[in-house]
Design a protein around this motif. Structure first.
Motif, PDB file in Angstrom:
ATOM      1  N   MET A  35      59.885 -14.634  18.732  1.00 45.83           N
ATOM      2  CA  MET A  35      59.264 -13.471  19.358  1.00 45.83           C
ATOM      3  C   MET A  35      60.347 -12.769  20.167  1.00 45.83           C
ATOM      4  O   MET A  35      60.993 -13.380  21.021  1.00 45.83           O
ATOM      5  N   THR A  36      60.555 -11.519  19.893  1.00 45.99           N
ATOM      6  CA  THR A  36      61.611 -10.765  20.553  1.00 45.99           C
ATOM      7  C   THR A  36      61.042  -9.491  21.165  1.00 45.99           C
ATOM      8  O   THR A  36      59.972  -9.010  20.782  1.00 45.99           O
ATOM      9  N   LEU A  37      61.764  -8.933  22.132  1.00 48.95           N
ATOM     10  CA  LEU A  37      61.351  -7.704  22.805  1.00 48.95           C
ATOM     11  C   LEU A  37      61.475  -6.520  21.851  1.00 48.95           C
ATOM     12  O   LEU A  37      62.495  -6.374  21.174  1.00 48.95           O
ATOM     13  N   ALA A  38      60.435  -5.679  21.825  1.00 45.92           N
ATOM     14  CA  ALA A  38      60.451  -4.526  20.929  1.00 45.92           C
ATOM     15  C   ALA A  38      60.519  -3.206  21.690  1.00 45.92           C
ATOM     16  O   ALA A  38      61.161  -2.262  21.225  1.00 45.92           O
ATOM     17  N   ALA A  39      59.849  -3.107  22.845  1.00 46.23           N
ATOM     18  CA  ALA A  39      59.843  -1.844  23.592  1.00 46.23           C
ATOM     19  C   ALA A  39      59.308  -2.089  24.993  1.00 46.23           C
ATOM     20  O   ALA A  39      58.610  -3.074  25.250  1.00 46.23           O
ATOM     21  N   GLY A  40      59.626  -1.164  25.932  1.00 45.95           N
ATOM     22  CA  GLY A  40      59.002  -1.165  27.249  1.00 45.95           C
ATOM     23  C   GLY A  40      59.663  -2.016  28.297  1.00 45.95           C
ATOM     24  O   GLY A  40      59.003  -2.405  29.272  1.00 45.95           O
ATOM     25  N   ASN A  41      60.960  -2.304  28.147  1.00 51.13           N
ATOM     26  CA  ASN A  41      61.633  -3.124  29.147  1.00 51.13           C
ATOM     27  C   ASN A  41      62.574  -2.267  29.990  1.00 51.13           C
ATOM     28  O   ASN A  41      63.043  -1.207  29.571  1.00 51.13           O
ATOM     29  N   ASN A  42      62.830  -2.780  31.230  1.00 48.26           N
ATOM     30  CA  ASN A  42      63.775  -2.144  32.148  1.00 48.26           C
ATOM     31  C   ASN A  42      63.450  -0.670  32.398  1.00 48.26           C
ATOM     32  O   ASN A  42      64.335   0.182  32.441  1.00 48.26           O
ATOM     33  N   LEU A  43      62.132  -0.374  32.596  1.00 50.89           N
ATOM     34  CA  LEU A  43      61.705   0.993  32.877  1.00 50.89           C
ATOM     35  C   LEU A  43      61.533   1.195  34.377  1.00 50.89           C
ATOM     36  O   LEU A  43      61.433   0.236  35.149  1.00 50.89           O
ATOM     37  N   THR A  44      61.484   2.439  34.780  1.00 49.57           N
ATOM     38  CA  THR A  44      61.201   2.808  36.167  1.00 49.57           C
ATOM     39  C   THR A  44      59.934   3.660  36.181  1.00 49.57           C
ATOM     40  O   THR A  44      59.789   4.583  35.373  1.00 49.57           O
ATOM     41  N   ARG A  81      57.991  -8.217  19.065  1.00 49.91           N
ATOM     42  CA  ARG A  81      57.977  -8.373  17.603  1.00 49.91           C
ATOM     43  C   ARG A  81      58.030  -9.852  17.278  1.00 49.91           C
ATOM     44  O   ARG A  81      58.876 -10.585  17.794  1.00 49.91           O
ATOM     45  N   VAL A  82      57.123 -10.288  16.401  1.00 50.39           N
ATOM     46  CA  VAL A  82      57.083 -11.677  15.952  1.00 50.39           C
ATOM     47  C   VAL A  82      57.613 -11.731  14.520  1.00 50.39           C
ATOM     48  O   VAL A  82      57.173 -10.962  13.656  1.00 50.39           O
ATOM     49  N   SER A  83      58.584 -12.643  14.262  1.00 56.95           N
ATOM     50  CA  SER A  83      59.216 -12.762  12.941  1.00 56.95           C
ATOM     51  C   SER A  83      59.172 -14.207  12.474  1.00 56.95           C
ATOM     52  O   SER A  83      59.024 -15.146  13.279  1.00 56.95           O
ATOM     53  N   ASP A  84      59.315 -14.383  11.137  1.00 55.87           N
ATOM     54  CA  ASP A  84      59.468 -15.736  10.610  1.00 55.87           C
ATOM     55  C   ASP A  84      60.938 -16.133  10.666  1.00 55.87           C
ATOM     56  O   ASP A  84      61.781 -15.388  11.182  1.00 55.87           O
ATOM     57  N   ASP A 133      53.959  -4.526  11.004  1.00 58.51           N
ATOM     58  CA  ASP A 133      55.372  -4.506  11.363  1.00 58.51           C
ATOM     59  C   ASP A 133      55.748  -5.663  12.277  1.00 58.51           C
ATOM     60  O   ASP A 133      56.873  -5.738  12.777  1.00 58.51           O
ATOM     61  N   GLY A 134      54.782  -6.577  12.523  1.00 56.79           N
ATOM     62  CA  GLY A 134      55.051  -7.724  13.374  1.00 56.79           C
ATOM     63  C   GLY A 134      55.050  -7.409  14.854  1.00 56.79           C
ATOM     64  O   GLY A 134      55.393  -8.263  15.670  1.00 56.79           O
ATOM     65  N   VAL A 135      54.658  -6.190  15.227  1.00 53.44           N
ATOM     66  CA  VAL A 135      54.729  -5.748  16.616  1.00 53.44           C
ATOM     67  C   VAL A 135      53.342  -5.799  17.267  1.00 53.44           C
ATOM     68  O   VAL A 135      52.358  -5.334  16.679  1.00 53.44           O
ATOM     69  N   VAL A 139      58.659 -13.757  26.241  1.00 51.99           N
ATOM     70  CA  VAL A 139      59.508 -12.597  26.459  1.00 51.99           C
ATOM     71  C   VAL A 139      59.141 -12.033  27.831  1.00 51.99           C
ATOM     72  O   VAL A 139      57.961 -11.810  28.122  1.00 51.99           O
ATOM     73  N   VAL A 140      60.135 -11.793  28.684  1.00 50.80           N
ATOM     74  CA  VAL A 140      59.896 -11.298  30.033  1.00 50.80           C
ATOM     75  C   VAL A 140      60.336  -9.835  30.120  1.00 50.80           C
ATOM     76  O   VAL A 140      61.452  -9.488  29.721  1.00 50.80           O
ATOM     77  N   PHE A 141      59.430  -9.002  30.625  1.00 45.85           N
ATOM     78  CA  PHE A 141      59.714  -7.583  30.833  1.00 45.85           C
ATOM     79  C   PHE A 141      59.893  -7.345  32.329  1.00 45.85           C
ATOM     80  O   PHE A 141      59.208  -7.949  33.162  1.00 45.85           O
ATOM     81  N   THR A 142      60.750  -6.424  32.682  1.00 48.34           N
ATOM     82  CA  THR A 142      60.906  -6.004  34.076  1.00 48.34           C
ATOM     83  C   THR A 142      60.738  -4.494  34.177  1.00 48.34           C
ATOM     84  O   THR A 142      61.049  -3.755  33.238  1.00 48.34           O
TER      85      THR A 142
END
Length: 698
Positions: free
Chosen positions: A148-157, A171-174, A206-208, A237-240
């Protein structure tokens, strides 16, 4: 081969004669059958692999390869090594990819795994000296979730307390990197105190998986959000995001207004600015009531070229503080407050009027040259809309003078208070008479420490009944209107002589009348108001001869009216303006029936005008009308009751005439009419109003 074309799992061995050996060698059959039968010439798929496969997962149907001769007949030849490989595409084949045939000439694969990008793949099977064979196309699909990897929405203000512009997504992948659909992902706030909307999502094709919304916390600083999945133990996955403060919406005008419940307040104007404090045109602004009900018109507005947006607030029915929020995607939120009162009593006077709200708060408006509004400021010119009486007192009833410049009321503990002019001691607080410059700016308590059940305010005097039934008067006594046997004015409540116990008192301009505990009517003071043909002053209570049993009385300038216990209206005294209401202009020494034959539920005589409400809910006035005091749209006096103008105004629940104005309540909404030279109608103007006009806060 059976009749259906299928191979038998076992078949009879066949011998091949020596003359055929050269031919068989040419066909690639380099070994002899186990028992001297036919020689294998090529490979045949006895069992096709599955049409679909998941990347990295055992093929659901494993392939089986059969050795056959040139005629396509099975050959039972043990030990032939058959190898499998991927014919096309980027894919790998794992497991045991080379298998030897068994005694039936079959090579059975058991653990083949196809891995790689999704798409169609073909397997090829070969053996030394034999013709190869290939499978039907196999559709390779995504395998089990692996990462599971970050796809969008990180490090925003973003702004504190607001949704981020880009929602977090993973996003989740095999294992081969293919997107995996249908995987549950859970988004949880782990720092900063914000909240999420749609915290549980599933991945798409799309796995998202995308969170519906992440609203940042209410304090500036770092916020964190963690995504996890039950299908990926230990993976996260951690978002900030950084919450910042931006310029709030600025309330330019219209905040902290006062109004009647369900009234429309004055226009509200707000300013929207960007982070650089520059006015922002074209920004959408939303107005929403959060406490008290009500609504905005419009509820949304767009800022103009100067960054300004406008609306009006229609208050709800709740009494007290009402609140609303002002929000915009372009700026921080703001808060609006307003105070709503609902009227329960309206008390018009001569040059000023007062009213009492359900909350117990008193309001006055009109002239303030003698501090008769009690608002705590120095004497001033007219105030054209209701303003609160100072002192924070909670009143149960009040009355404004119909011929003078003061007011009085009773508070919740039974104490009496007056304010305004004290030229004749009418404030009743024991202080010496004072000129205009020394009038008290706020309510002062009546002397004597009495608890009152009723106080009636006249021209320059007032009277009241204590809880024990004694009647006291104070103020101007030049006509004997205090009833103490003298013409000496009094600066504090003074007992009415005669030992009578009254249950109702009515102070007029220069006379007073009352109903005793035994239902008799007594009057004193300027006698022309109750004794026809007499101009002498009566200094002590004098019996008014009548057989009518009265429930209440109301005294005007030089006349008095009363409501009988059976609903009849009667008046007596001077009648120059038709204020007796009997169809004549002749003075009456004794109570005379008001014309019309109506049955009344309330009656009021103030100044030279009488008004009342009948049992059918209709409202009428009669008498003086030079300033529109009858409220019928004219300035013509009438010696009989005439309807107040407008069908909407037939629903008054309370009504009262004053010296130069009349007022009433429709439910809890006040209307006033008449001469408005001092702003005593309370509509923000000094224009004469000959029909009922809404009283409103500024």
């Amino acid at each position: 081969m059976d009749s259906a074309g299928r191979f038998e799992p076992r078949f009879r061995s066949m011998r091949v004669g020596c003359p055929l050996l050269v031919l068989l060698a040419a066909l690639g059959c380099g070994t002899s059958p186990t028992d001297g039968g036919a020689m294998a010439a090529r490979l045949l798929l006895a069992s096709q692999p599955a049409e679909e496969a998941q990347s990295g997962v055992l093929l659901a149907t494993q392939p089986v390869i059969q050795l056959v001769d040139v005629a396509g007949q099975p050959v039972a030849q043990r030990g032939v090594l058959v190898s499998a490989l991927v014919l096309n595409g980027e894919a790998t084949l794992s497991g045991l990819t080379a298998v030897r045939t068994d005694s039936d000439g079959q090579a059975s694969f058991t653990d083949l795994i196809l891995s790689g990008p999704v798409g169609f793949r073909t397997l090829r099977f070969t053996a030394s000296g034999l013709s190869a064979v290939q499978s039907d196309p196999i559709e390779l699909k995504a395998g089990l979730p692996a990462t599971m990897t970050l796809a969008a929405g990180n490090n925003l203000t973003g702004r504190i307390g607001r949704e981020l512009s880009v929602p977090p997504a993973v996003r989740v992948s095999d294992a081969a990197g293919n997107p995996v659909s249908g995987v549950e992902v859970i988004f949880t706030v782990t720092g900063g105190g914000g909240l999420v909307t749609g915290g549980t999502q599933r991945t798409g094709a799309d796995g998202v998986a995308t969170l519906t919304a992440w609203t940042l916390g209410s304090q500036p600083g770092i916020n964190t959000l963690t995504a996890t999945s039950p299908a990926l133990a230990g993976a996260s996955v951690v978002f900030t995001a950084t919450a910042v403060v931006v310029n709030p919406i600025q309330i330019i005008s219209g905040n902290s207004q006062q109004g009647f419940a369900e009234d429309t307040l004055e226009q509200i104007v707000v300013l929207v600015r960007d982070e650089a404090a520059t006015p922002l045109p074209g920004a959408l602004v939303s107005f929403e009531v959060t406490v008290g009900g009500g609504s905005f018109s419009p509820a949304t507005a767009t800022t103009d070229a100067n960054g300004l947006a406008q609306t009006k607030w229609v208050l709800g029915s709740a009494i007290g503080t009402q609140e609303a929020s002002v929000t915009s995607p372009a700026a921080g939120p703001a808060k609006l407050t307003a105070t709503a009162d609902a009227w329960k009593q309206i008390a018009p006077g001569w040059r000023h009027s007062c009213g009492l709200a359900e909350s117990g708060k008193a309001y006055c408006w009109g002239d303030n040259d003698f501090n008769q509004l009690g608002i705590g400021t120095p004497p001033s010119s007219s105030v054209l809309n209701p303003v609160p009486v100072s002192g924070g007192l909670s009143f149960t009833t009040l009355q404004a003078s119909a011929g003078g410049n003061f007011s009085c009321g009773i508070v919740v503990d039974g104490s009496g208070y007056c304010w305004g002019s004290n030229v004749n001691g009418q404030r009743g607080d024991g202080t010496p008479p004072q000129g205009i410059g020394n009038s008290t700016r706020f309510p002062t308590q009546l002397g004597g420490g009495f608890s009152w059940q009723q106080i009636s305010v006249g021209g320059d005097h007032a009277c009241g009944i204590t809880l024990t039934g004694e009647t006291y008067c104070w103020g101007n006594n030049g006509s004997g209107s205090l009833g103490d046997g003298t013409t000496t004015s009094r600066i504090a409540p003074t007992l009415v002589t005669g030992g009578l116990l009254f249950k109702w008192i009515a102070a007029g301009r220069a006379h007073t009348c009352g109903i005793t505990a035994t239902d008799q009517v007594y009057c004193w003071g300027q006698s022309i108001a109750f004794k026809s043909g007499s101009n002498s002053n009566v200094l002590v209570p004098t019996l008014v001869p009548t057989s009518v049993v009265f429930a209440m009385l109301s005294s005007g300038w030089i006349s008095t009216c009363g409501l009988s216990t059976t609903g009849g209206a009667y008046c007596w005294g001077s009648n120059g303006s038709g204020q007796i209401g009997d169809g004549t202009f002749s003075a009456r020494a004794t109570p005379t029936a008001v014309a019309g034959g109506f049955t009344w539920v309330t009656l009021e005589m103030r100044g030279q005008t009488g008004c009342g409400i009948t049992t059918t809910g209709n409202s009428y006035c009669w008498g003086y009308n030079d300033g529109g005091e009858l409220g019928n749209g004219t300035q013509t006096k009438s010696n009989i009751p005439v309807p107040i103008a407008g069908p909407a105004f037939s629903t008054f629940t309370a009504i009262q005439s004053g010296g130069e104005v009349g007022c009433g309540l429709i439910g809890t909404r006040p209307r006033c009419w008449g001469s408005n030279k001092s702003g005593q109608v309370g509509d923000g103007t000094k224009e004469m109003r000959t029909v009922p006009t809404p009283v409103r806060f500024p």
